[in-house]
Design a protein around this motif. Structure first.
Motif, PDB file in Angstrom:
ATOM      1  N   GLY A 136      17.905  12.573  13.329  1.00 28.56           N
ATOM      2  CA  GLY A 136      19.130  11.787  13.486  1.00 28.56           C
ATOM      3  C   GLY A 136      19.016  10.299  13.254  1.00 28.56           C
ATOM      4  O   GLY A 136      19.884   9.530  13.701  1.00 28.56           O
ATOM      5  N   PHE A 137      17.979   9.842  12.546  1.00 31.61           N
ATOM      6  CA  PHE A 137      17.888   8.424  12.210  1.00 31.61           C
ATOM      7  C   PHE A 137      18.984   8.063  11.211  1.00 31.61           C
ATOM      8  O   PHE A 137      19.336   8.857  10.342  1.00 31.61           O
ATOM      9  N   SER A 138      19.497   6.845  11.310  1.00 28.43           N
ATOM     10  CA  SER A 138      20.525   6.400  10.361  1.00 28.43           C
ATOM     11  C   SER A 138      19.962   6.306   8.952  1.00 28.43           C
ATOM     12  O   SER A 138      20.622   6.654   7.975  1.00 28.43           O
ATOM     13  N   THR A 139      18.719   5.813   8.861  1.00 29.59           N
ATOM     14  CA  THR A 139      18.051   5.672   7.570  1.00 29.59           C
ATOM     15  C   THR A 139      16.650   6.277   7.650  1.00 29.59           C
ATOM     16  O   THR A 139      15.886   5.947   8.558  1.00 29.59           O
ATOM     17  N   VAL A 140      16.348   7.162   6.719  1.00 27.27           N
ATOM     18  CA  VAL A 140      14.999   7.721   6.601  1.00 27.27           C
ATOM     19  C   VAL A 140      14.508   7.416   5.191  1.00 27.27           C
ATOM     20  O   VAL A 140      15.066   7.899   4.209  1.00 27.27           O
ATOM     21  N   ASN A 141      13.491   6.583   5.093  1.00 26.76           N
ATOM     22  CA  ASN A 141      12.895   6.233   3.812  1.00 26.76           C
ATOM     23  C   ASN A 141      11.578   6.999   3.657  1.00 26.76           C
ATOM     24  O   ASN A 141      10.656   6.805   4.454  1.00 26.76           O
ATOM     25  N   ILE A 142      11.519   7.856   2.662  1.00 27.05           N
ATOM     26  CA  ILE A 142      10.329   8.678   2.435  1.00 27.05           C
ATOM     27  C   ILE A 142       9.627   8.193   1.174  1.00 27.05           C
ATOM     28  O   ILE A 142      10.214   8.186   0.092  1.00 27.05           O
ATOM     29  N   PHE A 143       8.398   7.779   1.349  1.00 28.76           N
ATOM     30  CA  PHE A 143       7.615   7.240   0.237  1.00 28.76           C
ATOM     31  C   PHE A 143       6.618   8.293  -0.221  1.00 28.76           C
ATOM     32  O   PHE A 143       5.820   8.787   0.569  1.00 28.76           O
ATOM     33  N   ARG A 144       6.676   8.610  -1.516  1.00 30.25           N
ATOM     34  CA  ARG A 144       5.832   9.666  -2.070  1.00 30.25           C
ATOM     35  C   ARG A 144       4.878   9.113  -3.135  1.00 30.25           C
ATOM     36  O   ARG A 144       5.083   9.293  -4.327  1.00 30.25           O
ATOM     37  N   PRO A 145       3.814   8.440  -2.687  1.00 26.96           N
ATOM     38  CA  PRO A 145       2.842   7.922  -3.648  1.00 26.96           C
ATOM     39  C   PRO A 145       1.883   9.008  -4.109  1.00 26.96           C
ATOM     40  O   PRO A 145       1.778  10.070  -3.481  1.00 26.96           O
ATOM     41  N   SER A 146       1.179   8.731  -5.169  1.00 29.05           N
ATOM     42  CA  SER A 146       0.076   9.583  -5.598  1.00 29.05           C
ATOM     43  C   SER A 146      -1.191   8.990  -4.984  1.00 29.05           C
ATOM     44  O   SER A 146      -1.208   8.672  -3.798  1.00 29.05           O
ATOM     45  N   PHE A 147      -2.225   8.791  -5.758  1.00 31.16           N
ATOM     46  CA  PHE A 147      -3.490   8.270  -5.248  1.00 31.16           C
ATOM     47  C   PHE A 147      -3.333   6.817  -4.806  1.00 31.16           C
ATOM     48  O   PHE A 147      -2.774   5.991  -5.529  1.00 31.16           O
ATOM     49  N   LEU A 148      -3.810   6.500  -3.603  1.00 31.01           N
ATOM     50  CA  LEU A 148      -3.682   5.157  -3.048  1.00 31.01           C
ATOM     51  C   LEU A 148      -4.933   4.330  -3.315  1.00 31.01           C
ATOM     52  O   LEU A 148      -6.057   4.794  -3.097  1.00 31.01           O
ATOM     53  N   VAL A 149      -4.714   3.107  -3.766  1.00 31.26           N
ATOM     54  CA  VAL A 149      -5.821   2.208  -4.089  1.00 31.26           C
ATOM     55  C   VAL A 149      -5.740   0.978  -3.194  1.00 31.26           C
ATOM     56  O   VAL A 149      -4.685   0.363  -3.050  1.00 31.26           O
ATOM     57  N   GLY A 150      -6.869   0.635  -2.575  1.00 33.74           N
ATOM     58  CA  GLY A 150      -6.883  -0.548  -1.725  1.00 33.74           C
ATOM     59  C   GLY A 150      -8.204  -0.691  -1.014  1.00 33.74           C
ATOM     60  O   GLY A 150      -9.075   0.176  -1.105  1.00 33.74           O
ATOM     61  N   GLU A 151      -8.351  -1.794  -0.298  1.00 35.34           N
ATOM     62  CA  GLU A 151      -9.588  -2.094   0.414  1.00 35.34           C
ATOM     63  C   GLU A 151      -9.584  -1.372   1.756  1.00 35.34           C
ATOM     64  O   GLU A 151      -8.840  -1.710   2.666  1.00 35.34           O
ATOM     65  N   ARG A 152     -10.417  -0.349   1.856  1.00 36.08           N
ATOM     66  CA  ARG A 152     -10.534   0.416   3.096  1.00 36.08           C
ATOM     67  C   ARG A 152     -11.688  -0.110   3.937  1.00 36.08           C
ATOM     68  O   ARG A 152     -12.671  -0.637   3.396  1.00 36.08           O
ATOM     69  N   SER A 153     -11.575   0.078   5.251  1.00 33.28           N
ATOM     70  CA  SER A 153     -12.643  -0.368   6.144  1.00 33.28           C
ATOM     71  C   SER A 153     -13.903   0.467   5.949  1.00 33.28           C
ATOM     72  O   SER A 153     -15.017  -0.003   6.116  1.00 33.28           O
ATOM     73  N   GLU A 154     -13.700   1.731   5.559  1.00 36.03           N
ATOM     74  CA  GLU A 154     -14.826   2.630   5.353  1.00 36.03           C
ATOM     75  C   GLU A 154     -15.089   2.778   3.854  1.00 36.03           C
ATOM     76  O   GLU A 154     -14.223   3.183   3.096  1.00 36.03           O
ATOM     77  N   LYS A 155     -16.288   2.414   3.433  1.00 33.04           N
ATOM     78  CA  LYS A 155     -16.654   2.493   2.030  1.00 33.04           C
ATOM     79  C   LYS A 155     -17.160   3.895   1.704  1.00 33.04           C
ATOM     80  O   LYS A 155     -18.070   4.405   2.352  1.00 33.04           O
ATOM     81  N   ARG A 156     -16.535   4.537   0.717  1.00 34.16           N
ATOM     82  CA  ARG A 156     -16.950   5.880   0.324  1.00 34.16           C
ATOM     83  C   ARG A 156     -17.198   5.922  -1.178  1.00 34.16           C
ATOM     84  O   ARG A 156     -16.334   5.553  -1.976  1.00 34.16           O
ATOM     85  N   LEU A 157     -18.394   6.363  -1.555  1.00 36.79           N
ATOM     86  CA  LEU A 157     -18.781   6.388  -2.967  1.00 36.79           C
ATOM     87  C   LEU A 157     -17.840   7.272  -3.777  1.00 36.79           C
ATOM     88  O   LEU A 157     -17.403   6.892  -4.869  1.00 36.79           O
ATOM     89  N   ALA A 158     -17.523   8.450  -3.249  1.00 40.06           N
ATOM     90  CA  ALA A 158     -16.654   9.380  -3.973  1.00 40.06           C
ATOM     91  C   ALA A 158     -15.292   8.748  -4.238  1.00 40.06           C
ATOM     92  O   ALA A 158     -14.698   8.935  -5.304  1.00 40.06           O
ATOM     93  N   GLU A 159     -14.809   7.994  -3.272  1.00 38.85           N
ATOM     94  CA  GLU A 159     -13.508   7.349  -3.442  1.00 38.85           C
ATOM     95  C   GLU A 159     -13.588   6.242  -4.493  1.00 38.85           C
ATOM     96  O   GLU A 159     -12.648   6.050  -5.277  1.00 38.85           O
TER      97      GLU A 159
END
Length: 212
Positions: A136-159
């Motif tokens: 029942g929210f007046s506005t629902v904004n749904i964001f559908r990204p694909s792969f996210l790119v950015g500086e993460r706190s945890e460094k992962r080689l595979a990522e």
């Protein structure tokens, strides 16, 4: 004064949402399992145990809620635990935010989310989208990204490898396929904040909608 709640505030998107809200001098409350160091003065934290919160937690008065909470099956350890985080926790926060006065909800979902999908991850995301819309929210904004790119706190080689591959794949994703391009976390967060007061109803956002 507008007050926002951020769930998933230590994650890639949630952390960037906090930065954007801070830069705009907006008041916000970061839901977190552990204390967050060096928060801006206009951002306060609310340290919670999510399992206890689901049962009897409450939220302070707010206008907007940003649901950026999520995990991976590898991190969760099982499909059951994955659903607990991605559905139970998220829905509980959404319900309690609505009870606290929020009229706008912004949700990080995924490209391909569909409650009828044979893929467990996409099916779960689709189920959450549908459940959120029923609150029942007046506005629902749904964001559908694909792969996210950015500086993460945890460094992962595979990522790191995946990010480099995504940059190459992006060159070939044109036209209707552009929605599968990788998305910069800062751009997505900025779009989420600026669209918080968008038109009423359920609004979906894809790659082309994210601020570049």
């Amino acid at each position: 004064m507008t007050t926002s709640i951020i769930a998933g505030s230590t994650g890639l998107i949630g952390g960037n949402v906090i930065k954007v809200l801070s830069s705009k001098k907006q008041v916000a409350i970061a839901l977190t399992r552990r204390s967050i160091p060096n928060l801006p003065p206009n951002i306060t934290e609310m340290v919670i145990d999510f399992d206890a919160f689901v049962k009897n937690g409450t939220l302070p008065s707010c206008n907007n809620v940003f649901i950026c909470l999520g995990t991976t099956i590898k991190t969760a350890g099982s499909k059951e635990n994955f659903r607990k985080v991605d559905i139970d926790y998220c829905l509980s926060i959404a319900r309690k935010a609505k009870e606290a006065g929020a009229e706008t909800l912004s949700l990080i979902s995924s490209i391909g989310a569909n409650s009828s999908s044979k893929n467990f991850y996409l099916r779960t995301k689709g189920e959450l989208e549908e459940s959120i819309q029923s609150l029942g929210f007046s506005t629902v904004n749904i964001f559908r990204p694909s792969f996210l790119v950015g500086e993460r706190s945890e460094k992962r080689l595979a990522e790191k490898i995946a990010i480099n591959l995504a940059k190459i794949m992006d060159l070939f994703l044109i036209g209707t396929a552009s929605k599968y391009r990788s998305v910069k976390a800062e751009s997505l967060a900025m779009t989420m904040v600026l669209k918080a007061d968008d038109k009423p109803g359920v609004n979906y956002f894809y790659f082309d909608d994210f601020l570049k």
